[in-house]
Motif scaffolding. Sequence first.
Motif, PDB file in Angstrom:
ATOM      1  N   GLU A  46       0.837  -1.190   0.000  1.00 17.36           N
ATOM      2  CA  GLU A  46       0.000   0.000   0.000  1.00 17.36           C
ATOM      3  C   GLU A  46       0.875   1.245   0.000  1.00 17.36           C
ATOM      4  O   GLU A  46       2.040   1.203   0.415  1.00 17.36           O
ATOM      5  CB  GLU A  46      -0.934   0.005   1.209  1.00 17.36           C
ATOM      6  N   GLY A  64      -7.008  -1.595   5.338  1.00 15.89           N
ATOM      7  CA  GLY A  64      -6.905  -1.846   3.908  1.00 15.89           C
ATOM      8  C   GLY A  64      -7.195  -3.294   3.562  1.00 15.89           C
ATOM      9  O   GLY A  64      -8.066  -3.587   2.741  1.00 15.89           O
ATOM     10  N   CYS A  65      -6.464  -4.224   4.219  1.00 15.43           N
ATOM     11  CA  CYS A  65      -6.623  -5.651   3.875  1.00 15.43           C
ATOM     12  C   CYS A  65      -7.394  -6.436   4.922  1.00 15.43           C
ATOM     13  O   CYS A  65      -7.768  -7.582   4.675  1.00 15.43           O
ATOM     14  CB  CYS A  65      -5.259  -6.300   3.651  1.00 15.43           C
TER      15      CYS A  65
END
Length: 651
Positions: A46, A64-65
């Motif tokens: 990222e 994000g993940c």
Amino acid sequence: MAGLIKREDIDEVRQRTDIKEVVDGYVTLKGAGLGSYKGLCPFHDERSPSFTVRPQVGRYHCFGCGEDGDVISFVQKLDHISFHEAVEKLAHRIGFELHYEDGGSGPNREDIGRRQRLLDAHKVADEFFRAQLLTPGAAEGRNFLYGRGFDRAAAEQFGVGYAPQGWDSLLKHLRGRGYTDAELKLTGMFSEGGRGIYDRFRGRLIWPIRDIAGDTIGFGARKLYEDDQGPKYLNTPETALYKKSQVLYGIDLAKRNIAKDRQLVVVEGYTDVMACHLAGIPTAVATCGTAFGTEHIKIARRLLSDDGSGGEVIFTFDGDAAGQKAALRAFEEDQRFVAQTFVAVEPNGADPCELRQSKGDSAVRDLIGSRRPLFEFAIRATLKRHNLDTVEGRIAALRESAPVVAQIRDAGIRPAYARELAGWLGMPVEEVSRAVGAATKRAAQAASAPPGGGQAQSHGQGGGQGYAGSGRGYAGTAPGVAPLPPSAVLPSFNRPDPRDPVAAMERQALEVALQEPGMLEGETWQRFSEARFSTPAYLAIHEAIRATGLGFSGDPVRWVEQLLQEVPEPLRPLVSELSVVPLPANTPEGVLRYCKDILARLFELQITRVKAEKMGQLQRLDASADPEEFQRLNRELMQLEMQRRSLRSDA
């Protein structure tokens, strides 16, 4: 064998360990509000930081993940070690002695101290060998490296060193550092003769062999001089640290790329690993003087997250008979992988190091890119053993190769290889397909027949559904919690709509409850526990909070951990997320004001709901028929309104 670590000791390690200090060793963290830190996620690529650490509750979460967990799971995932190993590593870090259940015993302080002395001795030896490579006496070693295309930077990257030709150079160095001969005998770096111990490695180029955590546990040494009567390569013998069946050279350098790219490349030697990494294949490792076996597969599966969602293992072998034999031996282990297995063989027999020397980095990348499925290689190798120009040869080849095709796990690919086999044999497709089908049936019958005639046991583990929008499934269970039976069906939860004002209010209230449980005391706890949540996911978390109670003894880390055990498994990532999201305040006073305001708004919302219900009752009531009930409802409405005004005043 060590028993299970006691639950209270696991909790103690988790509580005593500063998660920020541990994460700082892997990720550059910067402040992101009071008590929160952010950095680039180590679990996915990222550009802007979304990886958040909240030391107060001892957890991390990537927005994000979706990766989340506590300090134990962080070390477990980043170092690719077991839960048991991660706890022991952290306990050693803080100097905490673990206790074990079931009559088992873990390593005692004496064992831990002895192991650390061995590791320290290897570290000192590693530094010694690297320093020696720069001395005039190591010219032959440097020439060897340069001749194979490795400059000084490459040598430093892989820690290559040189063992002087004397009999006691390393021995004197380690004795000078305070190590006794009794300790040095345990390292495997010394041999013993009539006059005592002496250096095992002399006049050789040295490669440090490191474990997955990066600790040097042994050495590999390459002969340089003609008068050296020893083998071409000489490794550390089996020691308390070094078990060759469990070691992969280069794993410390390759582990993150293996996990990220879902690829593992297995080569044959130290220089092949160096050549691959320098050529742009940073997922390469090598075995150390032994075949790629069961213990190596365990390491590979852990790194690849070998769970059926992709990944590949690529074996590189020489094109000669020995290389083919090694490839077939690897094929025998193929069924232990869920990842696809491939083989890359250079037609002229060149290994990656030689290929890089003669044709450059791109040739190494092309070799890996030319990989073929391992079963294709195995089938063709089987056919080579037969004379396909005769009927008898073709029949014999079919009988031997049909079971190989039957071993292909993917039922969709298996018929395609049966057709390929028919073409290679020059036989009708129907005949080959029947042979493969019969072999598949025999293999299935053999697999379903348990030894001793008992019932076959399932080694699978039931998995839960991830809540929609989470981007992940959650099949694992928390340490110490029994896995669900395969038939268990977990509830499914939709991710709450952030635009829904009621859902947003409930989320903020749960963030406060998880991160600042000290706010939930006395009358506030009573009000909070009686509050009615309407969003299904938040309702389930609220019920878990009520079920847990305030038995956290003022410790937010233990409080969140208890809640994680209480909520339905699919909601654990959401609990982790709520526990680390930064609260919008920059000072302790600001946090206090914010928390009071959020709880007041939650309680006011509850009052509004109750008022609406009672107002409906009042409107449906015939005041003349039941004047007492009419007056009671009016009094209750007045009391609710006074509570609402008091909340606003306090906020």
